[in-house]
Design a protein around this motif. Structure first.
Motif, PDB file in Angstrom:
ATOM      1  N   GLU A 187      -2.211   0.986  10.937  1.00 58.90           N
ATOM      2  CA  GLU A 187      -1.954  -0.359  11.439  1.00 58.90           C
ATOM      3  C   GLU A 187      -1.905  -1.406  10.329  1.00 58.90           C
ATOM      4  OE1 GLU A 187      -1.333  -1.185  14.654  1.00 58.90           O
ATOM      5  OE2 GLU A 187      -1.295   0.981  14.998  1.00 58.90           O
ATOM      6  N   ARG A 188      -2.128  -0.988   9.097  1.00 62.19           N
ATOM      7  CA  ARG A 188      -2.264  -1.958   8.011  1.00 62.19           C
ATOM      8  C   ARG A 188      -1.090  -1.916   7.050  1.00 62.19           C
ATOM      9  NH1 ARG A 188      -7.999  -0.922   5.320  1.00 62.19           N
ATOM     10  NH2 ARG A 188      -7.098   1.169   5.237  1.00 62.19           N
ATOM     11  N   LEU A 189      -0.632  -3.098   6.676  1.00 61.06           N
ATOM     12  CA  LEU A 189       0.289  -3.243   5.555  1.00 61.06           C
ATOM     13  C   LEU A 189      -0.561  -3.371   4.292  1.00 61.06           C
ATOM     14  CD1 LEU A 189       3.016  -3.895   4.136  1.00 61.06           C
ATOM     15  CD2 LEU A 189       2.618  -6.298   4.757  1.00 61.06           C
ATOM     16  N   ILE A 190      -0.223  -2.584   3.270  1.00 61.57           N
ATOM     17  CA  ILE A 190      -0.991  -2.599   2.025  1.00 61.57           C
ATOM     18  C   ILE A 190      -0.106  -3.123   0.903  1.00 61.57           C
ATOM     19  CG2 ILE A 190      -2.307  -1.246   0.360  1.00 61.57           C
ATOM     20  CD1 ILE A 190      -2.818   0.798   2.550  1.00 61.57           C
ATOM     21  N   LEU A 191      -0.564  -4.179   0.261  1.00 61.42           N
ATOM     22  CA  LEU A 191       0.106  -4.735  -0.915  1.00 61.42           C
ATOM     23  C   LEU A 191      -0.806  -4.530  -2.115  1.00 61.42           C
ATOM     24  CD1 LEU A 191       1.162  -8.149   0.658  1.00 61.42           C
ATOM     25  CD2 LEU A 191       2.672  -6.214   0.238  1.00 61.42           C
ATOM     26  N   GLN A 192      -0.214  -4.142  -3.215  1.00 56.42           N
ATOM     27  CA  GLN A 192      -1.011  -3.962  -4.428  1.00 56.42           C
ATOM     28  C   GLN A 192      -0.277  -4.584  -5.603  1.00 56.42           C
ATOM     29  OE1 GLN A 192      -3.196  -0.447  -4.759  1.00 56.42           O
ATOM     30  NE2 GLN A 192      -3.316  -0.455  -6.976  1.00 56.42           N
ATOM     31  N   ASN A 193      -1.030  -5.313  -6.432  1.00 53.75           N
ATOM     32  CA  ASN A 193      -0.445  -5.958  -7.604  1.00 53.75           C
ATOM     33  C   ASN A 193      -1.271  -5.592  -8.827  1.00 53.75           C
ATOM     34  OD1 ASN A 193      -0.075  -8.360  -9.603  1.00 53.75           O
ATOM     35  ND2 ASN A 193       1.611  -8.570  -8.145  1.00 53.75           N
ATOM     36  N   ASP A 194      -0.589  -5.211  -9.905  1.00 52.70           N
ATOM     37  CA  ASP A 194      -1.325  -4.761 -11.096  1.00 52.70           C
ATOM     38  C   ASP A 194      -1.794  -5.923 -11.969  1.00 52.70           C
ATOM     39  OD1 ASP A 194       0.954  -5.654 -12.363  1.00 52.70           O
ATOM     40  OD2 ASP A 194       1.640  -3.687 -12.999  1.00 52.70           O
ATOM     41  N   ILE A 195      -1.393  -7.152 -11.666  1.00 49.00           N
ATOM     42  CA  ILE A 195      -1.780  -8.389 -12.357  1.00 49.00           C
ATOM     43  C   ILE A 195      -1.449  -8.306 -13.840  1.00 49.00           C
ATOM     44  CG2 ILE A 195      -3.593 -10.068 -12.811  1.00 49.00           C
ATOM     45  CD1 ILE A 195      -5.016  -9.113 -10.319  1.00 49.00           C
ATOM     46  N   GLY A 196      -2.291  -7.654 -14.621  1.00 47.66           N
ATOM     47  CA  GLY A 196      -2.043  -7.554 -16.060  1.00 47.66           C
ATOM     48  C   GLY A 196      -2.102  -6.119 -16.531  1.00 47.66           C
ATOM     49  N   THR A 197      -2.769  -5.909 -17.657  1.00 48.59           N
ATOM     50  CA  THR A 197      -2.798  -4.574 -18.253  1.00 48.59           C
ATOM     51  C   THR A 197      -4.184  -3.950 -18.241  1.00 48.59           C
ATOM     52  OG1 THR A 197      -3.109  -5.592 -20.435  1.00 48.59           O
ATOM     53  CG2 THR A 197      -0.856  -5.100 -19.763  1.00 48.59           C
ATOM     54  N   THR A 198      -5.205  -4.691 -17.798  1.00 50.55           N
ATOM     55  CA  THR A 198      -6.564  -4.155 -17.782  1.00 50.55           C
ATOM     56  C   THR A 198      -6.733  -3.177 -16.627  1.00 50.55           C
ATOM     57  OG1 THR A 198      -7.351  -6.257 -18.668  1.00 50.55           O
ATOM     58  CG2 THR A 198      -9.002  -4.770 -17.764  1.00 50.55           C
ATOM     59  N   ASP A 199      -7.352  -2.016 -16.903  1.00 50.19           N
ATOM     60  CA  ASP A 199      -7.485  -0.974 -15.882  1.00 50.19           C
ATOM     61  C   ASP A 199      -8.187  -1.481 -14.624  1.00 50.19           C
ATOM     62  OD1 ASP A 199      -6.177   0.874 -17.374  1.00 50.19           O
ATOM     63  OD2 ASP A 199      -7.973   1.833 -18.184  1.00 50.19           O
ATOM     64  N   ALA A 200      -9.271  -2.226 -14.802  1.00 51.38           N
ATOM     65  CA  ALA A 200     -10.078  -2.640 -13.650  1.00 51.38           C
ATOM     66  C   ALA A 200      -9.642  -3.979 -13.078  1.00 51.38           C
ATOM     67  CB  ALA A 200     -11.558  -2.702 -14.039  1.00 51.38           C
ATOM     68  N   HIS A 201      -8.492  -4.472 -13.508  1.00 52.14           N
ATOM     69  CA  HIS A 201      -8.002  -5.755 -13.005  1.00 52.14           C
ATOM     70  C   HIS A 201      -6.960  -5.467 -11.933  1.00 52.14           C
ATOM     71  CE1 HIS A 201      -6.678 -10.105 -14.105  1.00 52.14           C
ATOM     72  NE2 HIS A 201      -7.498 -10.057 -13.082  1.00 52.14           N
TER      73      HIS A 201
END
Length: 648
Positions: A225-239
């Motif tokens: 039921e969920r739309l999932i959006l993901q953004n990598d923002i920058g280059t840091t692994d945990a960001h």
């Protein structure tokens, strides 16, 4: 594997199976991270039962886990032996972790990517070791093998999840079935497209502000039921930013290695009804300081328009996180901590950002402008607020950010940026000069008030209320003298904040303060006069001295006001008025000398009591000293102004 995935698998269409497996894997990634948090919270409570425990129900809900019985698990955990923990339901949790790891690995195996074989071998090696010592009991070593993010401590389930997630993101971008305004999307429903487009509208509005810096890659998919959006923002692994959209509710999960940037991100939504859960920290030696932080924010829209507006705003804020910590550190070389954060927040709110400033040269631009405006290089370690007061320093940095961003977007030459900053900083310094002239003018006005009070008291000394008038005037003069001292301190503070740009006017005000001291002393000595006033010749001379003090103080104030507008090539009338005021002061000083000599002659001829005559003599001396000091101060002002006018 979901029902849909099993059906696709049965149909023998691996190309269709992969997106479904990938959607399952991304959902499993959220769930397994919750299980890691659950075990860490249980270990924390068992070791420190009195410590404040994090609430995990929101994270559980965000991960799509319905089993609310897990919320009580940490509070029921205990340390039963050295390094051995009893965690109710631990065996069940370990089994769930194993299942999620299989789900994470499934699309990687199906895709045949090179990393799949190595990840499969690592998972087999982990499973070759017992995850639970006995029912619902785990040792410290076993918990570490599950949740540790320290690669130096050996492999762990958590490290596997991190590596598989990175591989999944790469795979996700490769198999996207469509591009929605720059977002790689697959397995979405028609209703998802406008929501993805709204998010990307925000991302693309501010994307130019990152310039050539990598980042802002977005993927979109649907899981149940969920739309999932993901953004990598920058280059840091945990960001990482993960957005779940379900039935008008948007849940943002944000991770960052810098707690200050996480708090900054939260502050960007101050005008939106976003509910943020408590921020949690997790250990990972591969990250800065060996730790990263997680926060979840929930927003519920009232309607479709509100949902789209929020997604657009959310997307537009991400660019301001790129290289934010580098900008903060470099800005701290120029401003205090609070002001640095305020400038970065302002830059984000105004849609300006900080990348243009960093790209144009950062703090070195400001240092160069300071050296130019001050004519001398700033001292090592000196900040901008050592030269300007903090409000002006912040305003200048806002100008710097705005100018740099505009210049970078329009590809203007570097020289144009440098020249603009130099001119603006010179304007700031001129503004400080005007501030000091304001203080000097206010100080001169107090001198006029005290002198006028003396003159009026001397004129009314023969009246029936003379004694009361003199006493009242002495009190007012003392009050005004204290106000003048405050203005001197203000001038010194302005001079301190603007080293090299307020020295003259600060010195001028300090000199003029000696004039006020003499006038206040004259008011005091006037209060010592006997009930019977002195003879007419003495009163006449004192009255003349007081009247000259008033006119000289008025002309000095006039000279200060004229000095504001005098500049090389400026109107001749301003300079003429200025010089006329100075000449009036010079003439008044000569007249005061003559009046004081006349007073002395009258004093010698007077036959009154010495004690009565002493007060008269001191009052006259104070008034004559005030005339001398005022002339000295006026001549300093004249020399300064003429030097400025005639300089190249």
């Amino acid at each position: 594997m979901t029902e849909k995935a099993r059906i696709i698998d049965a149909l023998g269409e691996p190309s269709l199976l992969l997106p479904a497996l990938l959607a399952d894997a991304l959902a499993a990634n959220d769930r397994v991270k919750f299980y890691f948090s659950l075990l860490q919270a249980a270990q924390l409570h068992a070791t420190h039962p009195s410590a404040l425990q994090p609430a995990l129900s929101a994270e559980r809900g965000a991960a799509g886990i319905a089993d609310d019985s897990l919320d009580a698990l940490p509070g029921q955990s205990e340390l039963i032996e050295d390094d051995l923990y009893r965690i109710p339901g631990a065996e069940k949790v370990c089994g769930l972790i194993a299942t999620e790891l299989d789900t994470l690995l499934a699309p990687l195996r199906a895709s045949g990517i090179d990393a799949a074989a190595g990840l499969t071998a690592r998972l087999s090696a982990l499973r070759g070791q017992a995850w639970c010592t006995r029912q619902d009991s785990l040792s410290r070593e076993q918990i570490t093998r599950l949740v540790s993010g320290d690669r130096d401590a050996g492999d762990s389930a958590h490290l596997m999840v991190m590596d598989m997630h990175k591989a999944l993101l790469h795979l996700q971008s490769q198999i996207a079935s469509e591009d929605i305004d720059g977002a790689a999307a697959y397995e979405i429903s028609p209703a998802d497209r406008p929501l993805i487009a709204a998010f990307m509208r925000g991302v693309n509005e501010t994307r130019p502000l990152k310039f050539e810096h990598p980042g802002l890659g977005t993927t979109a998919t649907r899981s149940g039921e969920r739309l999932i959006l993901q953004n990598d923002i920058g280059t840091t692994d945990a960001h990482v930013l993960v957005v779940h959209v379900e039935k008008g509710c948007v849940r943002v999960t944000y991770t960052d290695v810098h707690i200050q940037r996480l708090l900054f991100f939260q502050s960007l939504f101050a005008h939106w009804a976003v509910s943020w859960d408590d921020t949690r920290s997790r250990t990972d030696r591969d990250m800065d300081d060996g730790v990263y932080h997680i926060s979840t924010g929930t927003f519920t829209a009232n309607n479709e328009a509100g949902l789209s507006d929020y997604l657009c705003f959310l997307g537009s804020r991400l660019v301001f996180l790129i290289d934010w910590n580098r900008a903060r550190k470099r800005l701290r070389l120029l401003l205090p901590k609070k002001e640095s954060l305020a400038v970065l927040k302002w830059a984000a709110d105004e849609g300006i950002g900080h990348m243009g400033w960093l790209r144009a040269g950062g703090e070195q631009l400001v240092v160069d402008a300071l050296a130019f405006a001050a004519r001398t290089p700033p001292a090592f370690g000196a900040r901008l607020d050592d030269t300007l007061d903090r409000s002006r320093a912040m305003a200048f940095m806002q100008f710097v950010f705005r100018t740099c961003t505009r210049a970078q977007l329009e590809n203007l030459p570097e020289e144009e940026i440098r020249d603009a900053l130099r001119v603006e900083l010179l304007t700031c310094f001129r503004s400080t000069r005007q501030q000091l002239i304001d203080v000097a003018a206010e100080h001169a006005a107090l001198a006029i008030e005290i002198a006028a009070g003396l003159r009026d008291c001397l004129l009314g000394l023969l009246g029936p209320e003379a004694g009361e008038q003199v006493t009242r005037n002495a009190g007012r003069a003392r009050h005004w003298e204290h106000q003048a001292d405050d203005l001197v301190n203000l001038a010194r503070e302005l001079q301190r904040q603007n080293t090299g740009h307020g020295d003259f006017y600060c010195t001028l005000i300090e000199g003029a303060d000696d004039v006020i001291d003499e006038l206040e002393e004259a008011a005091f000595h006037l209060g010592l006069f006997p009930p019977a006033p002195p003879g007419a010749p003495l009163l006449e001379s004192l009255g003349t001295l007081a009247a000259l003090a008033v006119s000289s103080a008025q002309e000095f104030l006039k000279a200060l006001e004229c000095a504001r507008g005098i500049r090389p090539g400026g109107p001749r009338e301003d300079l003429q008025d200025f010089l006329e005021a100075i000449h009036h002061i010079m003439a008044a000083e000569r007249q005061a000398d003559e009046a004081h000599r006349g007073f002395k002659r009258a004093l010698i001829a007077d036959t009154g009591d010495f004690r009565d005559l002493y007060a008269c003599a001191e009052c006259a001396r104070n008034l004559e000293n005030a005339a001398d000091l005022l002339l000295h101060t006026a001549m300093q002002l004249r020399d300064h102004v003429l030097s400025a006018v005639t300089s190249d």
